[in-house]
Design a protein around this motif. Sequence first.
Motif, PDB file in Angstrom:
ATOM      1  N   LEU A  79      -3.334  24.052 -12.729  1.00  0.00           N
ATOM      2  CA  LEU A  79      -3.540  24.147 -11.469  1.00  0.00           C
ATOM      3  C   LEU A  79      -5.024  22.837 -11.484  1.00  0.00           C
ATOM      4  O   LEU A  79      -5.597  22.759 -11.962  1.00  0.00           O
ATOM      5  N   GLY A  80      -4.925  22.804 -10.038  1.00  0.00           N
ATOM      6  CA  GLY A  80      -6.030  22.287  -9.530  1.00  0.00           C
ATOM      7  C   GLY A  80      -6.085  20.688  -9.857  1.00  0.00           C
ATOM      8  O   GLY A  80      -5.221  19.236  -9.269  1.00  0.00           O
ATOM      9  N   ALA A  81      -7.350  20.277  -9.625  1.00  0.00           N
ATOM     10  CA  ALA A  81      -8.089  18.618  -9.114  1.00  0.00           C
ATOM     11  C   ALA A  81      -7.630  17.430 -10.317  1.00  0.00           C
ATOM     12  O   ALA A  81      -7.610  18.117 -11.394  1.00  0.00           O
ATOM     13  N   LEU A  82      -6.843  16.821  -9.075  1.00  0.00           N
ATOM     14  CA  LEU A  82      -6.159  15.234 -10.516  1.00  0.00           C
ATOM     15  C   LEU A  82      -6.148  14.723  -9.184  1.00  0.00           C
ATOM     16  O   LEU A  82      -5.453  14.234  -8.020  1.00  0.00           O
ATOM     17  N   LEU A  83      -6.687  13.207 -10.114  1.00  0.00           N
ATOM     18  CA  LEU A  83      -6.842  11.855  -9.393  1.00  0.00           C
ATOM     19  C   LEU A  83      -5.469  11.378 -10.071  1.00  0.00           C
ATOM     20  O   LEU A  83      -5.348  10.991 -10.658  1.00  0.00           O
ATOM     21  N   ILE A  84      -5.200  10.595  -8.194  1.00  0.00           N
ATOM     22  CA  ILE A  84      -4.264   9.379  -8.444  1.00  0.00           C
ATOM     23  C   ILE A  84      -4.309   8.919  -7.780  1.00  0.00           C
ATOM     24  O   ILE A  84      -5.110   8.239  -6.679  1.00  0.00           O
ATOM     25  N   THR A  85      -4.381   7.663  -8.808  1.00  0.00           N
ATOM     26  CA  THR A  85      -4.858   6.077  -7.788  1.00  0.00           C
ATOM     27  C   THR A  85      -3.998   4.903  -8.853  1.00  0.00           C
ATOM     28  O   THR A  85      -3.173   5.101  -9.457  1.00  0.00           O
ATOM     29  N   ASP A  86      -3.996   3.339  -8.138  1.00  0.00           N
ATOM     30  CA  ASP A  86      -3.846   2.425  -8.933  1.00  0.00           C
ATOM     31  C   ASP A  86      -5.021   1.689  -9.529  1.00  0.00           C
ATOM     32  O   ASP A  86      -4.858   0.511  -9.726  1.00  0.00           O
ATOM     33  N   ASP A  87      -5.912   2.349  -9.515  1.00  0.00           N
ATOM     34  CA  ASP A  87      -7.015   1.698  -9.993  1.00  0.00           C
ATOM     35  C   ASP A  87      -7.563   1.706 -10.841  1.00  0.00           C
ATOM     36  O   ASP A  87      -8.104   2.843 -11.725  1.00  0.00           O
ATOM     37  N   ARG A  89       1.917   6.910  -1.289  1.00  0.00           N
ATOM     38  CA  ARG A  89       1.331   6.070  -2.330  1.00  0.00           C
ATOM     39  C   ARG A  89       2.118   5.033  -3.002  1.00  0.00           C
ATOM     40  O   ARG A  89       2.237   3.908  -1.905  1.00  0.00           O
ATOM     41  N   THR A  90       1.070   3.976  -3.639  1.00  0.00           N
ATOM     42  CA  THR A  90       1.333   2.662  -3.806  1.00  0.00           C
ATOM     43  C   THR A  90       2.250   2.860  -5.577  1.00  0.00           C
ATOM     44  O   THR A  90       2.070   3.567  -5.797  1.00  0.00           O
ATOM     45  N   LYS A  91       2.855   1.778  -5.397  1.00  0.00           N
ATOM     46  CA  LYS A  91       3.757   1.495  -6.785  1.00  0.00           C
ATOM     47  C   LYS A  91       3.351   1.574  -8.201  1.00  0.00           C
ATOM     48  O   LYS A  91       3.924   2.033  -9.201  1.00  0.00           O
ATOM     49  N   ASN A  92       1.921   1.177  -8.203  1.00  0.00           N
ATOM     50  CA  ASN A  92       0.894   1.441  -9.296  1.00  0.00           C
ATOM     51  C   ASN A  92       0.764   2.418  -9.854  1.00  0.00           C
ATOM     52  O   ASN A  92       0.005   2.542 -10.592  1.00  0.00           O
ATOM     53  N   MET A  93       1.193   3.575  -8.795  1.00  0.00           N
ATOM     54  CA  MET A  93       0.080   4.611  -9.137  1.00  0.00           C
ATOM     55  C   MET A  93       0.160   5.514  -9.707  1.00  0.00           C
ATOM     56  O   MET A  93       1.238   5.519 -10.715  1.00  0.00           O
ATOM     57  N   PHE A  94      -0.815   6.660 -10.672  1.00  0.00           N
ATOM     58  CA  PHE A  94      -0.688   6.986 -11.684  1.00  0.00           C
ATOM     59  C   PHE A  94      -1.705   8.140 -11.766  1.00  0.00           C
ATOM     60  O   PHE A  94      -2.646   7.822 -10.900  1.00  0.00           O
ATOM     61  N   PRO A  95      -1.213   9.108 -13.239  1.00  0.00           N
ATOM     62  CA  PRO A  95      -2.880  10.186 -12.233  1.00  0.00           C
ATOM     63  C   PRO A  95      -3.362  10.130 -13.418  1.00  0.00           C
ATOM     64  O   PRO A  95      -3.368   9.435 -14.680  1.00  0.00           O
ATOM     65  N   ALA A  96      -5.020   9.791 -13.315  1.00  0.00           N
ATOM     66  CA  ALA A  96      -6.142   9.423 -13.777  1.00  0.00           C
ATOM     67  C   ALA A  96      -6.398  10.138 -14.576  1.00  0.00           C
ATOM     68  O   ALA A  96      -7.334  11.639 -13.906  1.00  0.00           O
ATOM     69  N   GLY A  97      -5.753  11.266 -15.628  1.00  0.00           N
ATOM     70  CA  GLY A  97      -6.207  12.363 -15.885  1.00  0.00           C
ATOM     71  C   GLY A  97      -5.054  13.305 -16.412  1.00  0.00           C
ATOM     72  O   GLY A  97      -4.083  12.655 -15.707  1.00  0.00           O
ATOM     73  N   ARG A  98      -5.421  14.222 -17.055  1.00  0.00           N
ATOM     74  CA  ARG A  98      -3.771  14.921 -17.143  1.00  0.00           C
ATOM     75  C   ARG A  98      -4.316  16.669 -17.528  1.00  0.00           C
ATOM     76  O   ARG A  98      -5.566  16.672 -17.602  1.00  0.00           O
ATOM     77  N   LEU A  99      -3.431  17.424 -16.447  1.00  0.00           N
ATOM     78  CA  LEU A  99      -3.573  18.265 -16.470  1.00  0.00           C
ATOM     79  C   LEU A  99      -2.482  18.814 -17.456  1.00  0.00           C
ATOM     80  O   LEU A  99      -1.037  18.795 -17.037  1.00  0.00           O
ATOM     81  N   ASP A 100      -2.691  19.968 -17.801  1.00  0.00           N
ATOM     82  CA  ASP A 100      -0.763  20.506 -18.577  1.00  0.00           C
ATOM     83  C   ASP A 100       0.424  21.472 -17.416  1.00  0.00           C
ATOM     84  O   ASP A 100      -0.687  21.327 -16.242  1.00  0.00           O
ATOM     85  N   ARG A 118       0.494  -0.714  -0.171  1.00  0.00           N
ATOM     86  CA  ARG A 118       0.131   0.276  -0.002  1.00  0.00           C
ATOM     87  C   ARG A 118       0.684   1.388  -0.309  1.00  0.00           C
ATOM     88  O   ARG A 118       0.220   2.415  -0.216  1.00  0.00           O
ATOM     89  N   THR A 119       2.558   1.061  -0.104  1.00  0.00           N
ATOM     90  CA  THR A 119       3.250   2.261  -0.565  1.00  0.00           C
ATOM     91  C   THR A 119       4.348   2.012  -0.975  1.00  0.00           C
ATOM     92  O   THR A 119       4.560   1.248  -1.871  1.00  0.00           O
ATOM     93  N   GLU A 120       5.208   2.575  -1.266  1.00  0.00           N
ATOM     94  CA  GLU A 120       6.075   2.963  -1.489  1.00  0.00           C
ATOM     95  C   GLU A 120       7.495   1.871  -1.433  1.00  0.00           C
ATOM     96  O   GLU A 120       8.128   1.791  -1.507  1.00  0.00           O
ATOM     97  N   TYR A 121       7.436   1.903   0.077  1.00  0.00           N
ATOM     98  CA  TYR A 121       8.555   1.130   0.437  1.00  0.00           C
ATOM     99  C   TYR A 121       8.269   0.422   0.123  1.00  0.00           C
ATOM    100  O   TYR A 121       7.246  -0.530   0.127  1.00  0.00           O
ATOM    101  N   SER A 122       9.784  -0.194   0.163  1.00  0.00           N
ATOM    102  CA  SER A 122      10.565  -1.441   0.615  1.00  0.00           C
ATOM    103  C   SER A 122      10.297  -2.383   1.415  1.00  0.00           C
ATOM    104  O   SER A 122      10.229  -1.191   2.628  1.00  0.00           O
TER     105      SER A 122
END
Length: 258
Positions: free
Chosen positions: A107-115, A92-103, A10-14
């Motif tokens: 600025l503003g709302a950006l969802l980051i998930t591993d789903d 953070r988890t290892k497979n997380m990525f931004p769900a959508g893009r902002l230039d 559930r995190t980035e930690y080794s």
Amino acid sequence: MRLDRFISERTEYSRSEIKSIAAKGGIKVNGAPVKKPDTQIDPDRDKVEVLGNELRADKFRYILLNKPDGYISSTDDGDGKTVMELIPPEMRTKNMFPAGRLDKDSLGALLITDDGDLAHRLLSPKKHVSKIYIVKLANPFKSKYIDIFSSGITLSDGYQCLPARVKNVENSEKLAFIELNEGKYHQVKRMFAAVENHVEVLMRVSVGGLILPEKLGFGQCMELLHKDVENLFEPLDFDAFCSDFSAVFSAILINNLL
Ligand code: URA
């Protein structure tokens, strides 16, 4: 389940980082520090905290970031600073990525998930998850934009946009809200360019029914609760949103420009 496995999923930690955090008392189970990483826990019943952040048993994690200027919406740092750097490792988890893009400069709302499945549903035009942006324009807003955008404006490359709603912020010549049901490259900027205006500042203030919390400063993030994630797929009334939130978001935008 072993405590270190639960945390590493559930995190980035080794495992070795987990061991050293645990040795320093940074890991708690049900409020008490646990120094042995191989301790057995029940993920559904035990409360696990790493450096003060609770890790939930849910399979996926959902983080809402208020993106600041200057970060790219990517996991790949080849082109500069990425939004992932703004997420603390314990969130953070290892497979997380931004769900959508902002230039980079948006600025503003950006969802980051591993789903991945949720991200796909969120971005699919068929799901009609609308996004609302507040923009600061270079030239005054014109009321004719309302009809032009609602009938589906054609961009300079010939792409015909889906109908979009736009409304100026009361008592402001150059601030406006715009609601889109799709997310093409530089879309908001290109839509205003097509009416001979120019977007100077752009901030996403909602994704579906989820409104960017006023208390979340630029560069800050928060973990979403289950009900917030469900809210993503709830519709938002654009007119009600504009009247309820114009004071809040125009103040945030104006303060950011100072
Ligand atoms: N439209 C844009 O032009 N830029 C963004 O970052 C988002 C929407």
